[in-house]
Design a protein around this motif. Structure first.
Motif, PDB file in Angstrom:
ATOM      1  N   ASN A  62       0.806  -1.223   0.000  1.00 19.88           N
ATOM      2  CA  ASN A  62       0.000   0.000   0.000  1.00 19.88           C
ATOM      3  C   ASN A  62       0.838   1.271   0.000  1.00 19.88           C
ATOM      4  OD1 ASN A  62       0.912  -0.157   2.599  1.00 19.88           O
ATOM      5  ND2 ASN A  62      -1.068   0.063   3.581  1.00 19.88           N
ATOM      6  N   GLN A  63       2.060   1.157  -0.435  1.00 16.03           N
ATOM      7  CA  GLN A  63       2.928   2.335  -0.441  1.00 16.03           C
ATOM      8  C   GLN A  63       3.551   2.524  -1.816  1.00 16.03           C
ATOM      9  OE1 GLN A  63       5.936   1.481   2.422  1.00 16.03           O
ATOM     10  NE2 GLN A  63       4.607   1.728   4.188  1.00 16.03           N
ATOM     11  N   ASP A  64       3.300   3.665  -2.438  1.00 10.53           N
ATOM     12  CA  ASP A  64       3.959   3.971  -3.713  1.00 10.53           C
ATOM     13  C   ASP A  64       5.471   4.035  -3.535  1.00 10.53           C
ATOM     14  OD1 ASP A  64       1.605   4.047  -5.114  1.00 10.53           O
ATOM     15  OD2 ASP A  64       1.371   6.212  -4.938  1.00 10.53           O
ATOM     16  N   LYS A  65       5.905   4.489  -2.371  1.00  8.09           N
ATOM     17  CA  LYS A  65       7.334   4.583  -2.077  1.00  8.09           C
ATOM     18  C   LYS A  65       7.977   3.189  -2.151  1.00  8.09           C
ATOM     19  CE  LYS A  65       8.796   5.513   2.141  1.00  8.09           C
ATOM     20  NZ  LYS A  65       9.078   6.210   3.402  1.00  8.09           N
ATOM     21  N   LEU A  66       7.259   2.173  -1.702  1.00 10.48           N
ATOM     22  CA  LEU A  66       7.772   0.805  -1.747  1.00 10.48           C
ATOM     23  C   LEU A  66       7.909   0.339  -3.197  1.00 10.48           C
ATOM     24  CD1 LEU A  66       8.727  -1.708  -0.301  1.00 10.48           C
ATOM     25  CD2 LEU A  66       6.344  -2.355   0.049  1.00 10.48           C
ATOM     26  N   LEU A  67       6.953   0.678  -4.041  1.00  5.67           N
ATOM     27  CA  LEU A  67       7.040   0.321  -5.455  1.00  5.67           C
ATOM     28  C   LEU A  67       8.258   0.988  -6.099  1.00  5.67           C
ATOM     29  CD1 LEU A  67       5.537  -1.453  -7.456  1.00  5.67           C
ATOM     30  CD2 LEU A  67       4.160   0.524  -8.077  1.00  5.67           C
ATOM     31  N   ARG A  68       8.547   2.210  -5.751  1.00  5.29           N
ATOM     32  CA  ARG A  68       9.747   2.892  -6.263  1.00  5.29           C
ATOM     33  C   ARG A  68      11.025   2.204  -5.770  1.00  5.29           C
ATOM     34  NH1 ARG A  68       6.461   7.295  -5.181  1.00  5.29           N
ATOM     35  NH2 ARG A  68       7.599   7.886  -3.315  1.00  5.29           N
ATOM     36  N   SER A  69      11.025   1.722  -4.531  1.00  7.06           N
ATOM     37  CA  SER A  69      12.182   0.981  -4.011  1.00  7.06           C
ATOM     38  C   SER A  69      12.389  -0.313  -4.794  1.00  7.06           C
ATOM     39  CB  SER A  69      11.992   0.649  -2.530  1.00  7.06           C
ATOM     40  OG  SER A  69      11.992   1.802  -1.751  1.00  7.06           O
ATOM     41  N   LEU A  70      11.275  -0.983  -5.131  1.00  7.85           N
ATOM     42  CA  LEU A  70      11.368  -2.207  -5.924  1.00  7.85           C
ATOM     43  C   LEU A  70      11.876  -1.912  -7.333  1.00  7.85           C
ATOM     44  CD1 LEU A  70       8.067  -3.932  -4.785  1.00  7.85           C
ATOM     45  CD2 LEU A  70      10.399  -4.598  -4.161  1.00  7.85           C
ATOM     46  N   ASP A  71      11.426  -0.799  -7.913  1.00  7.48           N
ATOM     47  CA  ASP A  71      11.927  -0.388  -9.231  1.00  7.48           C
ATOM     48  C   ASP A  71      13.444  -0.231  -9.194  1.00  7.48           C
ATOM     49  OD1 ASP A  71       9.348  -0.299 -10.315  1.00  7.48           O
ATOM     50  OD2 ASP A  71       9.218   1.890 -10.236  1.00  7.48           O
ATOM     51  N   PHE A  72      13.940   0.423  -8.164  1.00  2.00           N
ATOM     52  CA  PHE A  72      15.378   0.629  -8.026  1.00  2.00           C
ATOM     53  C   PHE A  72      16.104  -0.706  -7.903  1.00  2.00           C
ATOM     54  CE2 PHE A  72      19.201   1.400  -5.469  1.00  2.00           C
ATOM     55  CZ  PHE A  72      19.842   2.315  -6.290  1.00  2.00           C
ATOM     56  N   LEU A  73      15.587  -1.585  -7.053  1.00  2.00           N
ATOM     57  CA  LEU A  73      16.190  -2.906  -6.846  1.00  2.00           C
ATOM     58  C   LEU A  73      16.246  -3.696  -8.152  1.00  2.00           C
ATOM     59  CD1 LEU A  73      17.144  -5.171  -4.801  1.00  2.00           C
ATOM     60  CD2 LEU A  73      14.759  -5.903  -4.822  1.00  2.00           C
ATOM     61  N   GLU A  74      15.193  -3.623  -8.955  1.00  2.00           N
ATOM     62  CA  GLU A  74      15.083  -4.403 -10.185  1.00  2.00           C
ATOM     63  C   GLU A  74      15.700  -3.708 -11.405  1.00  2.00           C
ATOM     64  OE1 GLU A  74      14.291  -7.377 -10.057  1.00  2.00           O
ATOM     65  OE2 GLU A  74      12.950  -7.664  -8.364  1.00  2.00           O
ATOM     66  N   GLY A  75      16.276  -2.541 -11.208  1.00  2.00           N
ATOM     67  CA  GLY A  75      16.907  -1.843 -12.319  1.00  2.00           C
ATOM     68  C   GLY A  75      15.913  -1.328 -13.342  1.00  2.00           C
ATOM     69  N   TYR A  76      14.743  -0.897 -12.859  1.00  2.00           N
ATOM     70  CA  TYR A  76      13.722  -0.324 -13.741  1.00  2.00           C
ATOM     71  C   TYR A  76      13.692   1.187 -13.531  1.00  2.00           C
ATOM     72  CZ  TYR A  76       9.240   0.943 -15.728  1.00  2.00           C
ATOM     73  OH  TYR A  76       8.259   1.553 -16.448  1.00  2.00           O
ATOM     74  N   PHE A  77      13.994   1.935 -14.593  1.00  2.00           N
ATOM     75  CA  PHE A  77      14.106   3.387 -14.501  1.00  2.00           C
ATOM     76  C   PHE A  77      13.029   4.124 -15.289  1.00  2.00           C
ATOM     77  CE2 PHE A  77      18.298   1.428 -14.100  1.00  2.00           C
ATOM     78  CZ  PHE A  77      18.548   1.739 -12.774  1.00  2.00           C
ATOM     79  N   GLY A  78      12.134   3.388 -15.906  1.00  2.00           N
ATOM     80  CA  GLY A  78      11.043   3.993 -16.653  1.00  2.00           C
ATOM     81  C   GLY A  78      11.041   3.562 -18.106  1.00  2.00           C
ATOM     82  N   GLU A  79       9.921   3.798 -18.751  1.00  2.00           N
ATOM     83  CA  GLU A  79       9.751   3.424 -20.143  1.00  2.00           C
ATOM     84  C   GLU A  79      10.782   4.136 -21.022  1.00  2.00           C
ATOM     85  OE1 GLU A  79       6.095   3.587 -23.242  1.00  2.00           O
ATOM     86  OE2 GLU A  79       5.601   3.204 -21.137  1.00  2.00           O
ATOM     87  N   GLY A  80      11.398   3.372 -21.922  1.00  2.00           N
ATOM     88  CA  GLY A  80      12.368   3.943 -22.845  1.00  2.00           C
ATOM     89  C   GLY A  80      13.768   4.084 -22.277  1.00  2.00           C
ATOM     90  N   GLU A  81      13.953   3.713 -21.018  1.00  2.00           N
ATOM     91  CA  GLU A  81      15.276   3.813 -20.386  1.00  2.00           C
ATOM     92  C   GLU A  81      16.040   2.497 -20.575  1.00  2.00           C
ATOM     93  OE1 GLU A  81      16.482   6.591 -18.995  1.00  2.00           O
ATOM     94  OE2 GLU A  81      14.621   7.618 -19.488  1.00  2.00           O
ATOM     95  N   ASP A  82      17.294   2.493 -20.157  1.00  2.00           N
ATOM     96  CA  ASP A  82      18.122   1.293 -20.226  1.00  2.00           C
ATOM     97  C   ASP A  82      17.860   0.463 -18.969  1.00  2.00           C
ATOM     98  OD1 ASP A  82      19.999  -0.562 -21.034  1.00  2.00           O
ATOM     99  OD2 ASP A  82      21.695   0.575 -20.232  1.00  2.00           O
ATOM    100  N   ASN A  83      16.822  -0.377 -19.017  1.00  2.00           N
ATOM    101  CA  ASN A  83      16.366  -1.133 -17.854  1.00  2.00           C
ATOM    102  C   ASN A  83      16.926  -2.549 -17.838  1.00  2.00           C
ATOM    103  OD1 ASN A  83      14.419   0.866 -16.846  1.00  2.00           O
ATOM    104  ND2 ASN A  83      13.322   0.432 -18.734  1.00  2.00           N
TER     105      ASN A  83
END
Length: 130
Positions: A62-83
Protein backbone atom coordinates in the motif's frame (compact mmCIF):
# COMPACT_ATOMS: atom_id res chain seq x y z
CA UNK A 1 -3.08 -0.59 -2.94
CA UNK A 2 -0.95 -2.34 -5.52
CA UNK A 3 -0.32 -6.03 -6.14
CA UNK A 4 3.01 -7.37 -7.31
CA UNK A 5 3.88 -10.87 -8.45
CA UNK A 6 7.33 -11.95 -7.28
CA UNK A 7 9.10 -15.10 -8.44
CA UNK A 8 12.67 -14.75 -7.17
CA UNK A 9 14.56 -13.27 -4.24
CA UNK A 10 11.58 -11.11 -3.21
CA UNK A 11 9.63 -14.26 -2.24
CA UNK A 12 9.28 -15.18 1.42
CA UNK A 13 12.36 -16.82 2.95
CA UNK A 14 14.77 -15.01 0.62
CA UNK A 15 17.22 -12.18 1.24
CA UNK A 16 15.49 -9.42 -0.72
CA UNK A 17 12.11 -10.17 0.86
CA UNK A 18 13.66 -9.72 4.29
CA UNK A 19 15.51 -6.59 3.18
CA UNK A 20 12.72 -4.82 1.24
CA UNK A 21 9.29 -6.34 1.87
CA UNK A 22 9.22 -7.90 5.32
CA UNK A 23 6.59 -6.21 7.54
CA UNK A 24 5.57 -3.94 4.62
CA UNK A 25 3.20 -6.36 2.87
CA UNK A 26 -0.50 -6.48 3.68
CA UNK A 27 -1.24 -9.91 2.19
CA UNK A 28 0.63 -12.75 0.43
CA UNK A 29 -0.92 -15.40 -1.82
CA UNK A 30 0.57 -18.03 -4.12
CA UNK A 31 -0.01 -17.60 -7.82
CA UNK A 32 1.25 -18.19 -11.35
CA UNK A 33 1.80 -16.18 -14.51
CA UNK A 34 2.56 -17.24 -18.07
CA UNK A 35 6.18 -16.89 -19.09
CA UNK A 36 9.48 -18.67 -19.36
CA UNK A 37 11.82 -18.76 -16.36
CA UNK A 38 15.63 -18.71 -16.39
CA UNK A 39 18.35 -18.67 -13.73
CA UNK A 40 20.98 -16.11 -14.71
CA UNK A 41 24.74 -16.48 -14.01
CA UNK A 42 24.54 -13.51 -11.62
CA UNK A 43 22.44 -15.70 -9.29
CA UNK A 44 18.93 -14.37 -9.79
CA UNK A 45 15.98 -15.34 -12.01
CA UNK A 46 14.52 -13.81 -15.14
CA UNK A 47 11.06 -14.20 -16.64
CA UNK A 48 10.59 -13.59 -20.34
CA UNK A 49 7.60 -14.07 -22.66
CA UNK A 50 6.35 -17.64 -22.91
CA UNK A 51 3.51 -20.03 -22.21
CA UNK A 52 4.94 -21.97 -19.24
CA UNK A 53 3.54 -21.53 -15.75
CA UNK A 54 5.85 -19.46 -13.56
CA UNK A 55 5.23 -19.88 -9.83
CA UNK A 56 5.53 -17.13 -7.28
CA UNK A 57 3.72 -15.00 -4.73
CA UNK A 58 1.30 -12.12 -5.06
CA UNK A 59 1.99 -9.43 -2.50
CA UNK A 60 -0.39 -6.62 -1.69
CA UNK A 61 1.41 -3.40 -0.84
CA UNK A 62 0.00 0.00 0.00
CA UNK A 63 2.93 2.33 -0.44
CA UNK A 64 3.96 3.97 -3.71
CA UNK A 65 7.33 4.58 -2.08
CA UNK A 66 7.77 0.81 -1.75
CA UNK A 67 7.04 0.32 -5.45
CA UNK A 68 9.75 2.89 -6.26
CA UNK A 69 12.18 0.98 -4.01
CA UNK A 70 11.37 -2.21 -5.92
CA UNK A 71 11.93 -0.39 -9.23
CA UNK A 72 15.38 0.63 -8.03
CA UNK A 73 16.19 -2.91 -6.85
CA UNK A 74 15.08 -4.40 -10.19
CA UNK A 75 16.91 -1.84 -12.32
CA UNK A 76 13.72 -0.32 -13.74
CA UNK A 77 14.11 3.39 -14.50
CA UNK A 78 11.04 3.99 -16.65
CA UNK A 79 9.75 3.42 -20.14
CA UNK A 80 12.37 3.94 -22.85
CA UNK A 81 15.28 3.81 -20.39
CA UNK A 82 18.12 1.29 -20.23
CA UNK A 83 16.37 -1.13 -17.85
CA UNK A 84 17.50 -4.47 -16.47
CA UNK A 85 13.86 -5.44 -15.85
CA UNK A 86 10.64 -3.91 -17.14
CA UNK A 87 7.63 -3.48 -14.83
CA UNK A 88 4.31 -4.29 -16.53
CA UNK A 89 0.91 -5.62 -15.52
CA UNK A 90 0.27 -9.34 -16.09
CA UNK A 91 -2.75 -11.53 -15.56
CA UNK A 92 -1.98 -13.65 -12.52
CA UNK A 93 -3.87 -16.77 -11.48
CA UNK A 94 -4.16 -17.17 -7.71
CA UNK A 95 -4.27 -20.57 -6.01
CA UNK A 96 -8.04 -20.26 -5.54
CA UNK A 97 -8.48 -19.87 -9.32
CA UNK A 98 -9.27 -16.16 -9.32
CA UNK A 99 -7.43 -13.75 -11.63
CA UNK A 100 -5.67 -10.54 -10.63
CA UNK A 101 -3.71 -8.02 -12.67
CA UNK A 102 -0.37 -7.61 -10.91
CA UNK A 103 2.86 -5.77 -11.52
CA UNK A 104 5.61 -8.13 -12.69
CA UNK A 105 9.27 -7.44 -13.39
CA UNK A 106 10.23 -9.20 -16.63
CA UNK A 107 13.79 -9.36 -17.91
CA UNK A 108 14.47 -6.70 -20.54
CA UNK A 109 16.98 -8.70 -22.62
CA UNK A 110 15.22 -11.91 -23.70
CA UNK A 111 18.10 -13.06 -25.93
CA UNK A 112 20.60 -12.76 -23.09
CA UNK A 113 18.34 -14.77 -20.78
CA UNK A 114 18.03 -17.55 -23.37
CA UNK A 115 21.75 -17.53 -24.23
CA UNK A 116 23.34 -17.18 -20.79
CA UNK A 117 20.61 -18.38 -18.43
CA UNK A 118 19.67 -21.88 -17.34
CA UNK A 119 16.08 -22.72 -18.29
CA UNK A 120 13.94 -23.77 -15.29
CA UNK A 121 11.33 -26.14 -16.71
CA UNK A 122 9.44 -26.40 -13.38
CA UNK A 123 8.77 -22.66 -13.47
CA UNK A 124 9.65 -22.41 -9.78
CA UNK A 125 12.91 -20.62 -8.92
CA UNK A 126 12.44 -21.26 -5.20
CA UNK A 127 12.54 -25.03 -5.77
CA UNK A 128 15.40 -24.65 -8.23
CA UNK A 129 17.74 -22.93 -5.76
CA UNK A 130 16.83 -24.89 -2.63
Amino acid sequence: MEKIFVYGSLRQDFWNHDKVLKNRVRHIQNGTIKGKLYHLPAGYPAVIKGTDEVHGEVMTINQDKLLRSLDFLEGYFGEGEDNLYIRTKHKTILDDGTEEWCWVYTYANEEEAKKKGKYISSGDWKKFVK
